[in-house]
Design an enzyme around this catalytic site. Sequence first.
Site, PDB file in Angstrom:
ATOM      1  N   ASP A  14      25.393  40.281  30.793  1.00 33.84           N
ATOM      2  CA  ASP A  14      26.855  40.334  30.675  1.00 33.84           C
ATOM      3  C   ASP A  14      27.289  41.767  30.387  1.00 33.84           C
ATOM      4  O   ASP A  14      28.285  42.260  30.927  1.00 33.84           O
ATOM      5  CB  ASP A  14      27.308  39.404  29.537  1.00 33.84           C
ATOM      6  CG  ASP A  14      28.750  38.956  29.668  1.00 33.84           C
ATOM      7  OD1 ASP A  14      29.555  39.692  30.265  1.00 33.84           O
ATOM      8  OD2 ASP A  14      29.087  37.871  29.163  1.00 33.84           O
ATOM      9  N   HIS A 207      34.206  36.803  23.999  1.00 33.89           N
ATOM     10  CA  HIS A 207      34.522  38.206  24.283  1.00 33.89           C
ATOM     11  C   HIS A 207      35.580  38.655  23.270  1.00 33.89           C
ATOM     12  O   HIS A 207      36.307  37.839  22.698  1.00 33.89           O
ATOM     13  CB  HIS A 207      34.988  38.353  25.734  1.00 33.89           C
ATOM     14  CG  HIS A 207      33.843  38.236  26.713  1.00 33.89           C
ATOM     15  ND1 HIS A 207      33.328  39.299  27.393  1.00 33.89           N
ATOM     16  CD2 HIS A 207      33.087  37.169  27.088  1.00 33.89           C
ATOM     17  CE1 HIS A 207      32.325  38.903  28.160  1.00 33.89           C
ATOM     18  NE2 HIS A 207      32.151  37.602  27.995  1.00 33.89           N
ATOM     19  N   CYS A 238      33.549  40.645  32.833  1.00 35.82           N
ATOM     20  CA  CYS A 238      33.245  40.049  34.126  1.00 35.82           C
ATOM     21  C   CYS A 238      34.206  40.647  35.145  1.00 35.82           C
ATOM     22  O   CYS A 238      35.419  40.657  34.919  1.00 35.82           O
ATOM     23  CB  CYS A 238      33.393  38.529  34.048  1.00 35.82           C
ATOM     24  SG  CYS A 238      33.196  37.732  35.643  1.00 35.82           S
TER      25      CYS A 238
END
Length: 301
Positions: A14, A207, A238
């Site tokens: 990520d 997040h 993302c």
Amino acid sequence: MSDAVRIVEVGPRDGLQNEKTAVSVADRIAFIEALIGAGLNPIEVGAFVSPKAIPQMVGSAEVLRGVSGHTGTEFHVLVPNEKGYEASQAAGARAIAVFAAASEGFSRANINCTVAESIERFKPVLARAKAGGIKVRGYISCVLGCPYDGEIKPQAVVDVARTLFDLGCYEISLGDTIGVGTPAKARQLLRAVAGEVPMPKLAMHFHDTYGQALANLYAGMEEGCRVIDSAAGGLGGCPYAPGATGNVATEDVVYMLEGMGIRTGVDMAKLVAATNTISRLIGRPPLSRVASALNAKARNS
Ligand code: HMG
Ligand code: MG
């Protein structure tokens, strides 16, 4: 709140998937080895996805092979479909993660299909993984808000969580992909999902876009959740979630947990060193408040 917490380090996947600066396979392996040295386990190390969708994850097979000698560490990789599953198996993956969404807008943008279609894609992956003794984690994105569809009802998350769990995912990681959640909403969501999937099978993947991630984690822990996804240095995001910034920083999570008397087994100095090295490579300072504070302290001493 003193029982054990499991941290799932997602920085090498990520964390790096959204960086403009591509990090070489050798540097990704060195980063993962530094994280292992800091005591992190499991670690998500790559993704077997379309190279057009996420060029930063090209080379995930080489990365996985490069760290395979560390037999005491569990390595996770993302797999969106059977093609990805086959590639993951050719590279020796023993633990994979499928990724769905709670919203149609994000599902379409991220994996080019509806939520229902994504579940159909995962079914053969899960069946083959079960036959091969491969562990499968299930992610759900946009659990507290979607950049395309806006507000998300907890029931939408509950339905996907239940489906992934019934299909055989050993753990469901709830992703606040764009970091819009607040503690009351995180609490409400965990309560709702835990009504269908046992709390020990849930993970929080928050997040930190709006600076709420630690508070949300604390609220989730009060509800009984004990698995936390985080990324060294607060890396992450993302490309299909516009405006989203990094995952909650592993340093900040470790600092909070240790302060609560929860032993993490993570060596903070080694973790900050790993973060500093990767931050130099991508050319920006860590987002982690704890890493920044410790770096400032080291400079001033
Ligand atoms: P598509 O275009 O619908 O797929 O993409 P397709 O089956 O039509 O294939 C199109 C092309 O992709 C073909 O190549 C396939 O071979 C190739 P071409 O003929 O054009 O040269 N392809 C693949 N290549 C490598 N590996 C594969 C693969 N599958 C097809 N597995 C697809 C659908 C899912 C493949 C694409 O949209 C994709 O790869 N998306 C990945 C997006 C992604 O990785 N996003 C970031 C991870 S999710 C996330 O960050 C959220 C999370 O952190 C939790 C949270 O924070 O919420 C997990
Ligand atoms: Mg994420």
